[in-house]
Design an enzyme around this catalytic site. Structure first.
Site, PDB file in Angstrom:
ATOM      1  N   SER A  96       0.831  -1.211   0.000  1.00 14.18           N
ATOM      2  CA  SER A  96       0.000   0.000   0.000  1.00 14.18           C
ATOM      3  C   SER A  96       0.860   1.253   0.000  1.00 14.18           C
ATOM      4  O   SER A  96       1.936   1.289   0.609  1.00 14.18           O
ATOM      5  CB  SER A  96      -0.877   0.001   1.248  1.00 14.18           C
ATOM      6  OG  SER A  96      -1.410   1.287   1.455  1.00 14.18           O
ATOM      7  N   TYR A 129      -2.942  -0.503   9.916  1.00  8.79           N
ATOM      8  CA  TYR A 129      -2.882  -1.113   8.580  1.00  8.79           C
ATOM      9  C   TYR A 129      -1.553  -0.829   7.859  1.00  8.79           C
ATOM     10  O   TYR A 129      -0.916  -1.779   7.372  1.00  8.79           O
ATOM     11  CB  TYR A 129      -4.084  -0.617   7.765  1.00  8.79           C
ATOM     12  CG  TYR A 129      -4.059  -0.942   6.300  1.00  8.79           C
ATOM     13  CD1 TYR A 129      -4.429  -2.210   5.839  1.00  8.79           C
ATOM     14  CD2 TYR A 129      -3.687   0.015   5.358  1.00  8.79           C
ATOM     15  CE1 TYR A 129      -4.423  -2.493   4.476  1.00  8.79           C
ATOM     16  CE2 TYR A 129      -3.682  -0.270   4.010  1.00  8.79           C
ATOM     17  CZ  TYR A 129      -4.042  -1.520   3.569  1.00  8.79           C
ATOM     18  OH  TYR A 129      -4.031  -1.808   2.230  1.00  8.79           O
TER      19      TYR A 129
HETATM   20  P1  NAP Z   1     -11.627  -5.666  -0.959  1.00 16.49           P
HETATM   21  O1  NAP Z   1     -12.435  -5.098  -2.063  1.00 16.49           O
HETATM   22  O2  NAP Z   1     -12.048  -5.413   0.450  1.00 16.49           O
HETATM   23  O3  NAP Z   1     -11.464  -7.254  -1.187  1.00 16.49           O
HETATM   24  C1  NAP Z   1     -10.767  -7.992  -0.210  1.00 16.49           C
HETATM   25  C2  NAP Z   1     -10.567  -9.412  -0.666  1.00 16.49           C
HETATM   26  O4  NAP Z   1      -9.791 -10.076   0.324  1.00 16.49           O
HETATM   27  C3  NAP Z   1     -11.868 -10.176  -0.794  1.00 16.49           C
HETATM   28  O5  NAP Z   1     -11.749 -11.114  -1.829  1.00 16.49           O
HETATM   29  C4  NAP Z   1     -11.995 -10.876   0.569  1.00 16.49           C
HETATM   30  O6  NAP Z   1     -12.694 -12.121   0.530  1.00 16.49           O
HETATM   31  C5  NAP Z   1     -10.536 -11.153   0.897  1.00 16.49           C
HETATM   32  N1  NAP Z   1     -10.348 -11.187   2.328  1.00 16.49           N
HETATM   33  C6  NAP Z   1     -10.370 -10.142   3.195  1.00 16.49           C
HETATM   34  N2  NAP Z   1     -10.200 -10.582   4.455  1.00 16.49           N
HETATM   35  C7  NAP Z   1     -10.079 -11.928   4.376  1.00 16.49           C
HETATM   36  C8  NAP Z   1      -9.917 -12.952   5.343  1.00 16.49           C
HETATM   37  N3  NAP Z   1      -9.842 -12.700   6.644  1.00 16.49           N
HETATM   38  N4  NAP Z   1      -9.839 -14.230   4.900  1.00 16.49           N
HETATM   39  C9  NAP Z   1      -9.918 -14.515   3.589  1.00 16.49           C
HETATM   40  N5  NAP Z   1     -10.093 -13.588   2.629  1.00 16.49           N
HETATM   41  C10 NAP Z   1     -10.177 -12.310   3.029  1.00 16.49           C
HETATM   42  O7  NAP Z   1     -10.128  -5.125  -1.017  1.00 16.49           O
HETATM   43  P2  NAP Z   1      -9.245  -4.558  -2.237  1.00 16.49           P
HETATM   44  O8  NAP Z   1      -9.353  -3.085  -2.250  1.00 16.49           O
HETATM   45  O9  NAP Z   1      -9.505  -5.317  -3.477  1.00 16.49           O
HETATM   46  O10 NAP Z   1      -7.791  -4.883  -1.672  1.00 16.49           O
HETATM   47  C11 NAP Z   1      -6.948  -5.908  -2.180  1.00 16.49           C
HETATM   48  C12 NAP Z   1      -5.550  -5.693  -1.637  1.00 16.49           C
HETATM   49  O11 NAP Z   1      -5.078  -4.410  -2.052  1.00 16.49           O
HETATM   50  C13 NAP Z   1      -5.488  -5.701  -0.103  1.00 16.49           C
HETATM   51  O12 NAP Z   1      -4.306  -6.339   0.329  1.00 16.49           O
HETATM   52  C14 NAP Z   1      -5.437  -4.227   0.243  1.00 16.49           C
HETATM   53  O13 NAP Z   1      -4.825  -4.014   1.489  1.00 16.49           O
HETATM   54  C15 NAP Z   1      -4.606  -3.696  -0.921  1.00 16.49           C
HETATM   55  N6  NAP Z   1      -4.758  -2.252  -1.148  1.00 16.49           N
HETATM   56  C16 NAP Z   1      -5.933  -1.732  -1.623  1.00 16.49           C
HETATM   57  C17 NAP Z   1      -6.033  -0.365  -1.843  1.00 16.49           C
HETATM   58  C18 NAP Z   1      -7.275   0.263  -2.420  1.00 16.49           C
HETATM   59  O14 NAP Z   1      -7.273   1.501  -2.632  1.00 16.49           O
HETATM   60  N7  NAP Z   1      -8.316  -0.480  -2.731  1.00 16.49           N
HETATM   61  C19 NAP Z   1      -4.958   0.477  -1.553  1.00 16.49           C
HETATM   62  C20 NAP Z   1      -3.784  -0.091  -1.056  1.00 16.49           C
HETATM   63  C21 NAP Z   1      -3.687  -1.451  -0.881  1.00 16.49           C
HETATM   64  P3  NAP Z   1     -14.316 -12.198   0.741  1.00 16.49           P
HETATM   65  O15 NAP Z   1     -14.943 -11.633  -0.504  1.00 16.49           O
HETATM   66  O16 NAP Z   1     -14.618 -13.638   0.889  1.00 16.49           O
HETATM   67  O17 NAP Z   1     -14.629 -11.367   1.925  1.00 16.49           O
END
Ligand code: NAP
Length: 257
Positions: free
Chosen positions: A150, A163
């Site tokens: 991130s 985080y």
């Molecule tokens: P998201 O939309 O919240 O999706 C999260 C995904 O991770 C879902 O598939 C969820 O599964 C899975 N997950 C979360 N907690 C889990 C757990 N305890 N056990 C198993 N699966 C779990 O998040 P995203 O924005 O796509 O983020 C993806 C990655 O990018 C993450 O590592 C996040 O920290 C990183 N990131 C995102 C951003 C951003 O702006 N979006 C910025 C920086 C970094 P379920 O559907 O089954 O819940």
């Protein structure tokens, strides 16, 4: 959204690919020819949408359900992965993408509880660590490990302190592992994500003030889209990135340059 078709014959596991960035990565790697293990935590219906989208595009995938950050998580995930691999006549993976992540936003140092702290560490750090440990014998030499980091590891965040700390730990894990796995020609890199619209960020980005501020901080002048990240991951997964290891690829559109 490109496709290099360079991953034919490879198997990828993408954690958290039921939704958001993980889904985009799974779809992209499948389009490039990989058989993709689509992992989810609790949202099986969403994960099925990912596998359906992959099938519609002519790709191959299978589902693996396992909540991460709870006792037995690695056992459950590995059992699901192994059964999916067997069903497809495979026994090893070539690409491991640690994407699943938990961001409990808005928790300043004054309010973050020990339980919330432990939960983020368990999902964002402990799960990738011990999943990697378990899968190392099943990861082919010359393979890829890609972690999702991130921008909050380089720009202090207004949305919480726990985080970013977990993502910083994941970065150290990736870099250190890259050295250790070099003799097996396994590369380990992380992709740094900026402000990207997903379920995780919907609430923050639905606030017009936050939206404008985040766009203003981004050199390329917009909020990131899932394919912006998936394409960067696909590059690191490809043979073109064979000489790149132990590094962070900043796919933020230039946040805070
Ligand atoms: P998201 O939309 O919240 O999706 C999260 C995904 O991770 C879902 O598939 C969820 O599964 C899975 N997950 C979360 N907690 C889990 C757990 N305890 N056990 C198993 N699966 C779990 O998040 P995203 O924005 O796509 O983020 C993806 C990655 O990018 C993450 O590592 C996040 O920290 C990183 N990131 C995102 C951003 C951003 O702006 N979006 C910025 C920086 C970094 P379920 O559907 O089954 O819940």
């Amino acid at each position: 959204m490109g496709s290099t078709g360079s991953l034919h014959g490879k198997v990828a596991l993408v954690t958290g690919s039921s939704r958001g960035i993980g889904r985009g990565i799974a779809e992209r790697l499948a389009r490039d020819g990989a058989l993709v293990a689509v992992h989810y935590g609790s949202n099986e219906a969403a994960a099925e949408e990912t596998t359906a989208a992959i099938a519609r595009a002519g790709g191959r995938s299978f589902l693996v359900g396992a909540e991460l950050g709870v006792p037995g998580d690695v056992d459950t995930l590995t059992a699901g992965l192994e059964s999916g691999l067997r069903a497809h006549g495979e026994s090893a993976i070539g690409i491991l993408v640690h994407n699943a992540g938990l961001n409990l936003m808005g928790r300043s140092i004054e309010v973050l509880t020990p339980e919330e702290f432990d939960r983020m560490v368990a999902v964002n750090v402990k799960a990738p660590f011990f999943l990697t440990q378990r899968l190392l014998p099943r990861l082919r030499d010359g393979g890829r490990i890609i972690t999702i980091s991130s921008v909050s590891t380089r720009v202090a965040s207004a949305h919480g302190i726990g985080y970013p700390l977990t993502k910083g730990a994941l970065d150290v894990f990736s870099r250190t592992l890259a050295k250790y796995l070099g003799p097996r020609e396994i590369t380990v890199n992380s992709v740094v994500v900026g402000f990207t619209r997903t379920d995780m960020t919907a609430e923050v980005l639905d606030d017009p003030v936050n939206l404008e501020r985040n766009i203003g901080l981004t050199a390329l002048g917009r909020i990131g889209r899932v394919p912006d990240i998936a394409d960067a991951v696909a590059f690191l997964a490809s043979d073109d990135a064979r000489w790149i290891t132990g590094t962070k690829l900043d796919a933020t559109g230039g946040v805070n340059l």
